[in-house]
Design a protein around this motif. Structure first.
Motif, mmCIF file in Angstrom:
data_model
loop_
_atom_site.group_PDB
_atom_site.id
_atom_site.type_symbol
_atom_site.label_atom_id
_atom_site.label_comp_id
_atom_site.label_asym_id
_atom_site.label_seq_id
_atom_site.Cartn_x
_atom_site.Cartn_y
_atom_site.Cartn_z
ATOM 1 N N UNK A 1 13.721 10.347 -38.784
ATOM 2 C CA UNK A 1 13.320 9.345 -39.781
ATOM 3 C C UNK A 1 13.902 9.673 -41.144
ATOM 4 N N UNK A 2 13.863 10.956 -41.549
ATOM 5 C CA UNK A 2 14.445 11.353 -42.833
ATOM 6 C C UNK A 2 15.945 11.085 -42.847
ATOM 7 N N UNK A 3 16.605 11.423 -41.771
ATOM 8 C CA UNK A 3 18.058 11.207 -41.684
ATOM 9 C C UNK A 3 18.383 9.724 -41.802
ATOM 10 N N UNK A 4 17.631 8.880 -41.093
ATOM 11 C CA UNK A 4 17.915 7.440 -41.118
ATOM 12 C C UNK A 4 17.634 6.842 -42.498
ATOM 13 N N UNK A 5 16.615 7.324 -43.182
ATOM 14 C CA UNK A 5 16.336 6.817 -44.530
ATOM 15 C C UNK A 5 17.495 7.151 -45.463
ATOM 16 N N UNK A 6 17.968 8.383 -45.411
ATOM 17 C CA UNK A 6 19.111 8.763 -46.254
ATOM 18 C C UNK A 6 20.353 7.970 -45.849
ATOM 19 N N UNK A 7 20.567 7.816 -44.578
ATOM 20 C CA UNK A 7 21.732 7.072 -44.096
ATOM 21 C C UNK A 7 21.692 5.621 -44.562
ATOM 22 N N UNK A 8 20.535 4.983 -44.436
ATOM 23 C CA UNK A 8 20.423 3.582 -44.842
ATOM 24 C C UNK A 8 20.556 3.447 -46.356
ATOM 25 N N UNK A 9 19.966 4.405 -47.108
ATOM 26 C CA UNK A 9 20.096 4.342 -48.557
ATOM 27 C C UNK A 9 21.542 4.492 -49.019
ATOM 28 N N UNK A 10 22.292 5.418 -48.414
ATOM 29 C CA UNK A 10 23.695 5.578 -48.779
ATOM 30 C C UNK A 10 24.531 4.384 -48.331
ATOM 31 N N UNK A 11 24.212 3.823 -47.165
ATOM 32 C CA UNK A 11 24.943 2.645 -46.699
ATOM 33 C C UNK A 11 24.751 1.477 -47.654
ATOM 34 N N UNK A 12 23.516 1.258 -48.101
ATOM 35 C CA UNK A 12 23.268 0.177 -49.056
ATOM 36 C C UNK A 12 23.967 0.437 -50.386
ATOM 37 N N UNK A 13 23.975 1.701 -50.813
ATOM 38 C CA UNK A 13 24.682 2.016 -52.062
ATOM 39 C C UNK A 13 26.175 1.755 -51.913
ATOM 40 N N UNK A 14 26.733 2.098 -50.764
ATOM 41 C CA UNK A 14 28.162 1.862 -50.552
ATOM 42 C C UNK A 14 28.481 0.368 -50.512
ATOM 43 N N UNK A 15 27.579 -0.427 -49.968
ATOM 44 C CA UNK A 15 27.843 -1.856 -49.788
ATOM 45 C C UNK A 15 27.523 -2.671 -51.038
ATOM 46 N N UNK A 16 26.459 -2.301 -51.765
ATOM 47 C CA UNK A 16 25.948 -3.208 -52.794
ATOM 48 C C UNK A 16 25.974 -2.639 -54.208
ATOM 49 N N UNK A 17 26.110 -1.315 -54.370
ATOM 50 C CA UNK A 17 26.072 -0.740 -55.730
ATOM 51 C C UNK A 17 27.461 -0.824 -56.352
ATOM 52 N N UNK A 18 27.670 -1.797 -57.240
ATOM 53 C CA UNK A 18 28.973 -1.976 -57.890
ATOM 54 C C UNK A 18 29.141 -0.984 -59.039
ATOM 55 N N UNK A 19 30.302 -0.397 -59.122
ATOM 56 C CA UNK A 19 30.673 0.508 -60.214
ATOM 57 C C UNK A 19 29.700 1.667 -60.342
ATOM 58 N N UNK A 20 29.230 2.179 -59.208
ATOM 59 C CA UNK A 20 28.319 3.324 -59.254
ATOM 60 C C UNK A 20 29.091 4.590 -59.596
ATOM 61 N N UNK A 21 28.594 5.336 -60.566
ATOM 62 C CA UNK A 21 29.236 6.595 -60.968
ATOM 63 C C UNK A 21 28.481 7.822 -60.461
ATOM 64 N N UNK A 22 27.256 7.626 -60.025
ATOM 65 C CA UNK A 22 26.462 8.743 -59.521
ATOM 66 C C UNK A 22 25.462 8.225 -58.493
ATOM 67 N N UNK A 23 25.471 8.860 -57.352
ATOM 68 C CA UNK A 23 24.491 8.571 -56.302
ATOM 69 C C UNK A 23 23.844 9.899 -55.947
ATOM 70 N N UNK A 24 22.528 9.961 -56.090
ATOM 71 C CA UNK A 24 21.806 11.217 -55.909
ATOM 72 C C UNK A 24 20.882 11.117 -54.707
ATOM 73 N N UNK A 25 20.993 12.097 -53.820
ATOM 74 C CA UNK A 25 20.098 12.233 -52.669
ATOM 75 C C UNK A 25 19.214 13.439 -52.913
ATOM 76 N N UNK A 26 17.907 13.229 -52.945
ATOM 77 C CA UNK A 26 16.961 14.314 -53.147
ATOM 78 C C UNK A 26 16.057 14.435 -51.925
#
Length: 399
Positions: free
Chosen positions: A306-331
């Motif tokens: 579940x933790x892995x899938x949450x991180x995976x989905x969060x990064x996938x959404x950031x890759x698809x929808x976060x325009x001009x992102x300069x920092x993506x933080x996984x905690x």
């Protein structure tokens, strides 16, 4: 193993037999009395003379009344009891047998109270006719014998009624259990379909998002930096192989009969240990990801997935929808008090049309809820997007 709802005909459990043909049963019961009674009357009265008319009419009336013993048991008892009282002293009348059969029907098809009242009323009439009226055709000794027969018939009817009620209760309980089992099976099937949909979304959406991003970047730099473009395409191939392995693992779970025929079907599910590789994959796709992790993750493979899938989905959404992102933080913070996982970016979120909205956030929330956790996903006040999942500590779980 896939759960399937059992096939049901939709019909309650019932037993076949004579009870399914009541009219034939009533006709046979009436004939069982009428035939022998007519034969006995013909033999005793020699089928001639005025003495044969009364027994003949008595048998016919009693037999007809017995045919309607199921529809109108009290009327059948009244008719047979009256015939018994009139023809009690006639040789070979068998009127007491007809009254006993009618009283049996009252006990079975009406109620115990009606059966007791019918028995008491019929017995009282016989005794009164035998004792209070000396000129009566009813003999006291024969009346007592007839009452004994009526009592036996009533007890037999009450016993049959009790047994039928017990059997019907068992059948109704079996019906309820079958419906409950089908309901539970349908709930389990729906839950399994939701789990399959979550896995399919996570595998396909993640793999395609990374592959599209890598392919797009490779096309952009192919003319200026062929070496990096080749490396990016190799990464596309590696991502595709990982996605195929995940699909085979899921298919192996669904079709356990052919698990050994699917390469990679028995591979372990991804967990917290695979998060650094996941982060590195998104970095290669151009996403500026930074990973911060503290504490020791739980040993439960389910919550690790579940933790892995949450991180995976969060990064996938950031890759698809976060325009001009300069920092993506996984905690990822693991402690004995709680587990917190978050994916935060500083990009400008794109507005997704309603008809294109996926089930990523819904799937994450369902995964987290399975372990009693909560998930929050939404925009930040200073721009960007954040996905945060919190899990309660596992009681007795290894850390």
């Amino acid at each position: 193993m896939a759960l399937t709802a059992p096939v049901s005909s939709g019909e309650p459990l019932r037993r076949d037999g004579w009870r399914s043909r009541p009219r034939i049963t009533d006709l046979l019961a009436a004939a069982a009395y009428t035939g022998p009674a007519l034969a006995a009357a013909a033999i005793v009265h020699e089928a001639e003379g005025p003495g044969f008319v009364l027994p003949l009419l008595a048998v016919v009336v009693s037999g007809t009344a017995l045919f309607f013993r199921r529809q109108a048991p009290m009327s059948s008892l009244a008719a047979t009891a009256g015939v018994m009282l009139i023809t009690f002293s006639v040789p070979a009348s068998f009127a007491a047998v007809a009254a006993a059969m009618a009283l049996y029907a009252v006990a079975v098809y009406r109620s115990a109270r009606h059966a007791v009242f019918g028995l008491l009323g019929t017995s009282a009439i016989l005794l009164l006719a035998a004792v209070l009226q000396p000129w009566s055709m009813v003999d006291p000794g024969q009346a007592v014998q007839a009452i004994v027969v009526l009592v036996i018939a009533t007890l037999a009817g009450l016993n049959v009624r009790t047994r039928r009620g017990y059997v019907n209760a068992l059948v109704d309980r079996a019906d309820r259990l079958m419906r409950e089992r089908e309901h539970l099976a349908s709930i389990a099937a729906a839950a399994e379909r939701n789990a399959i949909a979550r896995e399919m979304h996570d595998i396909v959406s993640h793999g395609l998002a990374v592959m599209i991003s890598l392919a797009h970047g490779s096309a952009e730099i192919a003319s200026t930096d062929p070496a990096r473009a080749v490396q990016a395409m190799r990464q596309v191939a590696e991502t595709g192989r990982v996605a195929v392995a995940d699909m085979r693992r899921m298919l192996g779970v669904l079709d356990d009969g052919r698990t050994g025929q699917l390469p990679g079907a028995v591979a372990p599910s991804p967990g917290v240990a695979e998060v650094p590789d996941l982060v590195e994959l998104f970095r290669s796709a151009g996403l500026p990801v930074v990973l911060h992790s503290t504490g020791f993750p739980p040993g439960d493979p389910g919550i690790q997935l579940a933790i892995y899938r949450v991180i995976q989905e969060g990064l996938t959404n950031a890759l698809k929808y976060a325009r001009a992102a300069t920092a993506v933080t996984v905690r990822a913070q693991f402690s004995a008090q709680a587990i917190m996982v978050s994916v935060t970016d500083d990009g400008q979120p794109e507005v997704v049309p309603a008809d294109h909205a996926g089930r990523g956030v819904v799937g994450m929330r369902e995964r987290v809820a399975l372990y009693g956790g909560t998930l929050r996903a939404g925009p930040l006040s200073n721009g960007g997007w954040s996905v945060t999942a919190r899990f309660p500590p596992l009681k007795g779980g290894p850390w």
